[in-house]
Write a protein that holds these residues in place. Sequence first.
Motif, PDB file in Angstrom:
ATOM      1  N   HIS A   1       0.829  -1.217   0.000  1.00  0.00           N
ATOM      2  CA  HIS A   1       0.000   0.000   0.000  1.00  0.00           C
ATOM      3  C   HIS A   1       0.858   1.260   0.000  1.00  0.00           C
ATOM      4  O   HIS A   1       0.413   2.315   0.428  1.00  0.00           O
ATOM      5  N   GLY A   2       2.124   1.122  -0.434  1.00  0.00           N
ATOM      6  CA  GLY A   2       2.998   2.278  -0.554  1.00  0.00           C
ATOM      7  C   GLY A   2       3.633   2.688   0.758  1.00  0.00           C
ATOM      8  O   GLY A   2       3.630   1.934   1.736  1.00  0.00           O
ATOM      9  N   SER A   3       4.191   3.918   0.756  1.00  0.00           N
ATOM     10  CA  SER A   3       4.918   4.383   1.933  1.00  0.00           C
ATOM     11  C   SER A   3       4.734   5.891   2.088  1.00  0.00           C
ATOM     12  O   SER A   3       4.692   6.617   1.085  1.00  0.00           O
ATOM     13  N   VAL A   4       4.682   6.350   3.343  1.00  0.00           N
ATOM     14  CA  VAL A   4       4.602   7.799   3.577  1.00  0.00           C
ATOM     15  C   VAL A   4       5.916   8.487   3.265  1.00  0.00           C
ATOM     16  O   VAL A   4       5.992   9.706   3.226  1.00  0.00           O
ATOM     17  N   ASP A   5       6.980   7.708   3.060  1.00  0.00           N
ATOM     18  CA  ASP A   5       8.296   8.288   2.777  1.00  0.00           C
ATOM     19  C   ASP A   5       8.453   8.707   1.317  1.00  0.00           C
ATOM     20  O   ASP A   5       9.479   9.268   0.943  1.00  0.00           O
ATOM     21  N   ARG A   6       7.471   8.366   0.469  1.00  0.00           N
ATOM     22  CA  ARG A   6       7.620   8.647  -0.969  1.00  0.00           C
ATOM     23  C   ARG A   6       6.359   9.290  -1.540  1.00  0.00           C
ATOM     24  O   ARG A   6       5.277   9.188  -0.958  1.00  0.00           O
ATOM     25  N   ILE A   7       6.521   9.899  -2.743  1.00  0.00           N
ATOM     26  CA  ILE A   7       5.357  10.304  -3.537  1.00  0.00           C
ATOM     27  C   ILE A   7       5.450   9.550  -4.865  1.00  0.00           C
ATOM     28  O   ILE A   7       6.525   9.056  -5.231  1.00  0.00           O
ATOM     29  N   ARG A   8       4.311   9.437  -5.572  1.00  0.00           N
ATOM     30  CA  ARG A   8       4.277   8.600  -6.785  1.00  0.00           C
ATOM     31  C   ARG A   8       3.432   9.270  -7.865  1.00  0.00           C
ATOM     32  O   ARG A   8       2.431   9.920  -7.572  1.00  0.00           O
ATOM     33  N   CYS A   9       3.866   9.054  -9.103  1.00  0.00           N
ATOM     34  CA  CYS A   9       3.099   9.563 -10.243  1.00  0.00           C
ATOM     35  C   CYS A   9       2.191   8.439 -10.745  1.00  0.00           C
ATOM     36  O   CYS A   9       2.680   7.421 -11.243  1.00  0.00           O
ATOM     37  N   PRO A  10       0.869   8.565 -10.639  1.00  0.00           N
ATOM     38  CA  PRO A  10      -0.022   7.493 -11.113  1.00  0.00           C
ATOM     39  C   PRO A  10       0.057   7.303 -12.624  1.00  0.00           C
ATOM     40  O   PRO A  10      -0.254   6.229 -13.123  1.00  0.00           O
ATOM     41  N   ALA A  11       0.510   8.347 -13.354  1.00  0.00           N
ATOM     42  CA  ALA A  11       0.562   8.241 -14.820  1.00  0.00           C
ATOM     43  C   ALA A  11       1.703   7.325 -15.270  1.00  0.00           C
ATOM     44  O   ALA A  11       1.484   6.412 -16.079  1.00  0.00           O
ATOM     45  N   CYS A  12       2.930   7.546 -14.761  1.00  0.00           N
ATOM     46  CA  CYS A  12       4.065   6.752 -15.254  1.00  0.00           C
ATOM     47  C   CYS A  12       4.619   5.810 -14.191  1.00  0.00           C
ATOM     48  O   CYS A  12       5.486   4.995 -14.486  1.00  0.00           O
ATOM     49  N   GLY A  13       4.159   5.917 -12.949  1.00  0.00           N
ATOM     50  CA  GLY A  13       4.574   4.989 -11.890  1.00  0.00           C
ATOM     51  C   GLY A  13       5.865   5.381 -11.191  1.00  0.00           C
ATOM     52  O   GLY A  13       6.290   4.695 -10.264  1.00  0.00           O
ATOM     53  N   SER A  14       6.515   6.481 -11.600  1.00  0.00           N
ATOM     54  CA  SER A  14       7.795   6.807 -10.951  1.00  0.00           C
ATOM     55  C   SER A  14       7.553   7.383  -9.558  1.00  0.00           C
ATOM     56  O   SER A  14       6.495   7.954  -9.269  1.00  0.00           O
ATOM     57  N   ARG A  15       8.584   7.180  -8.702  1.00  0.00           N
ATOM     58  CA  ARG A  15       8.464   7.602  -7.304  1.00  0.00           C
ATOM     59  C   ARG A  15       9.655   8.468  -6.934  1.00  0.00           C
ATOM     60  O   ARG A  15      10.733   8.311  -7.513  1.00  0.00           O
ATOM     61  N   ARG A  16       9.469   9.343  -5.957  1.00  0.00           N
ATOM     62  CA  ARG A  16      10.608  10.071  -5.386  1.00  0.00           C
ATOM     63  C   ARG A  16      10.301  10.375  -3.918  1.00  0.00           C
ATOM     64  O   ARG A  16       9.185  10.135  -3.446  1.00  0.00           O
ATOM     65  N   GLY A  17      11.326  10.883  -3.196  1.00  0.00           N
ATOM     66  CA  GLY A  17      11.216  11.079  -1.755  1.00  0.00           C
ATOM     67  C   GLY A  17      10.165  12.123  -1.388  1.00  0.00           C
ATOM     68  O   GLY A  17       9.986  13.119  -2.109  1.00  0.00           O
ATOM     69  N   PHE A  18       9.516  11.915  -0.244  1.00  0.00           N
ATOM     70  CA  PHE A  18       8.486  12.849   0.233  1.00  0.00           C
ATOM     71  C   PHE A  18       9.088  14.232   0.486  1.00  0.00           C
ATOM     72  O   PHE A  18       8.418  15.258   0.350  1.00  0.00           O
ATOM     73  N   GLU A  19      10.401  14.265   0.831  1.00  0.00           N
ATOM     74  CA  GLU A  19      11.035  15.548   1.164  1.00  0.00           C
ATOM     75  C   GLU A  19      11.054  16.499  -0.037  1.00  0.00           C
ATOM     76  O   GLU A  19      11.282  17.698   0.117  1.00  0.00           O
ATOM     77  N   SER A  20      10.777  15.980  -1.236  1.00  0.00           N
ATOM     78  CA  SER A  20      10.773  16.848  -2.428  1.00  0.00           C
ATOM     79  C   SER A  20       9.478  17.677  -2.530  1.00  0.00           C
ATOM     80  O   SER A  20       9.366  18.534  -3.401  1.00  0.00           O
ATOM     81  N   VAL A  21       8.516  17.418  -1.629  1.00  0.00           N
ATOM     82  CA  VAL A  21       7.249  18.180  -1.670  1.00  0.00           C
ATOM     83  C   VAL A  21       7.460  19.555  -1.019  1.00  0.00           C
ATOM     84  O   VAL A  21       7.950  19.638   0.111  1.00  0.00           O
ATOM     85  N   THR A  22       7.125  20.624  -1.753  1.00  0.00           N
ATOM     86  CA  THR A  22       7.252  21.987  -1.210  1.00  0.00           C
ATOM     87  C   THR A  22       5.849  22.507  -0.901  1.00  0.00           C
ATOM     88  O   THR A  22       5.042  22.697  -1.828  1.00  0.00           O
ATOM     89  N   PRO A  23       5.530  22.745   0.393  1.00  0.00           N
ATOM     90  CA  PRO A  23       4.165  23.160   0.742  1.00  0.00           C
ATOM     91  C   PRO A  23       3.697  24.415  -0.002  1.00  0.00           C
ATOM     92  O   PRO A  23       2.506  24.558  -0.283  1.00  0.00           O
ATOM     93  N   GLY A  24       4.601  25.297  -0.395  1.00  0.00           N
ATOM     94  CA  GLY A  24       4.192  26.511  -1.104  1.00  0.00           C
ATOM     95  C   GLY A  24       3.960  26.294  -2.595  1.00  0.00           C
ATOM     96  O   GLY A  24       3.593  27.241  -3.307  1.00  0.00           O
ATOM     97  N   ASN A  25       4.208  25.095  -3.074  1.00  0.00           N
ATOM     98  CA  ASN A  25       4.127  24.849  -4.517  1.00  0.00           C
ATOM     99  C   ASN A  25       3.409  23.521  -4.781  1.00  0.00           C
ATOM    100  O   ASN A  25       4.023  22.534  -5.188  1.00  0.00           O
ATOM    101  N   LEU A  26       2.101  23.538  -4.526  1.00  0.00           N
ATOM    102  CA  LEU A  26       1.317  22.299  -4.628  1.00  0.00           C
ATOM    103  C   LEU A  26       0.381  22.354  -5.837  1.00  0.00           C
ATOM    104  O   LEU A  26      -0.090  23.442  -6.194  1.00  0.00           O
ATOM    105  N   PRO A  27       0.077  21.239  -6.477  1.00  0.00           N
ATOM    106  CA  PRO A  27       0.586  19.896  -6.183  1.00  0.00           C
ATOM    107  C   PRO A  27       1.963  19.679  -6.827  1.00  0.00           C
ATOM    108  O   PRO A  27       2.312  20.389  -7.764  1.00  0.00           O
ATOM    109  N   PRO A  28       2.723  18.664  -6.345  1.00  0.00           N
ATOM    110  CA  PRO A  28       3.995  18.356  -7.007  1.00  0.00           C
ATOM    111  C   PRO A  28       3.763  17.689  -8.365  1.00  0.00           C
ATOM    112  O   PRO A  28       2.788  16.950  -8.528  1.00  0.00           O
ATOM    113  N   TYR A  29       4.632  17.972  -9.315  1.00  0.00           N
ATOM    114  CA  TYR A  29       4.521  17.378 -10.662  1.00  0.00           C
ATOM    115  C   TYR A  29       5.679  16.427 -10.920  1.00  0.00           C
ATOM    116  O   TYR A  29       6.786  16.625 -10.423  1.00  0.00           O
TER     117      TYR A  29
END
Length: 266
Positions: free
Chosen positions: A131-159
């Motif tokens: 069921h995934g992990s809170v440590d990562r974010i994922r793109c439902p379109a291509c399936g790629s993942r990267r670290g949650f720390e890359s999310v910037t609260p002032g610039n949502l949503p992440p692309y």
Amino acid sequence: MTVQDEITRAVSELAGSSHAIALTGAGISTESGIPDYRGPKGVWTLDKQAEAKAYERYEMFLGNPRHYWEEMLSGQGAHGAFYAALRYAQPNPGHRALAELERVGVLKHVITQNIDGLHRRAGSRNVVEYHGSVDRIRCPACGSRRGFESVTPGNLPPYCTCGGVMKYDVVHFKEPIPFDVMEEAEHQARVCDIMLICGTSAVVYPFAALPRTAKLGGKSTISIIEVNAEPTPLTLEGVTDYFIQGKTGEILPEIAAAVRKIKAGE
Ligand code: NAD
């Protein structure tokens, strides 16, 4: 049979197995201070609204990803408290016992429903986070993942670099399980000769179908051992071969210590 008899039997089967895997759920992390959903003190047992909201989360992402992210990062309500608990939690003796069983060469894979990352932190290497992990974010379109720390609260949503909108890697209700994860889990269920199921109510599908996949589509010699605080549909429907009732944080270390001794020839 007493619990001790069942533990002795589990130890002997695990020590003689060729491809044991573990399936885990929220119950293995309650002793790390993370509440489960459906146990007696579960998040949803105590707060029915939190359950209703959880069912709407994926549709919220699809309809308004910015609002989804703002709510996910707000830390508000039962859900916010739950995600906060996930971030501070540490592995407990149950997680460490499964890592130990992997180190001695007995456990080949852990397939967990948990999103807390505690199996990896405890030292397990072969982990499928179904069921995934809170440590990562994922793109439902291509399936790629990267670290949650890359999310910037002032610039949502992440692309994503592919242009898709990213969500938490966590799989929400009504969201499909990512293909890579589902494929590896099903493969493991078909090739295992022991399935050790720990701390899951076994009611969330398709994860809860993995024991039946192992029994009906896997090896004919499969043995299914369940360790849980209470019986589950797997116990009651006879999918489980034997049930060890109790806390994973107490039973799994006992099993791991005994298996390690056998493997060391002591
Ligand atoms: P669940 O809440 O439906 O069931 C947990 C089961 O574990 C119950 O049967 C409970 O009696 C048992 N249990 C609780 N503490 C235990 C202990 N110390 N030892 C042995 N058994 C214990 O959980 P589930 O089946 O994993 O399904 C819930 C869904 O919620 C999963 O999809 C999961 O992704 C998610 N979830 C994850 C976490 C986490 O990451 N830690 C926590 C809560 C929910």
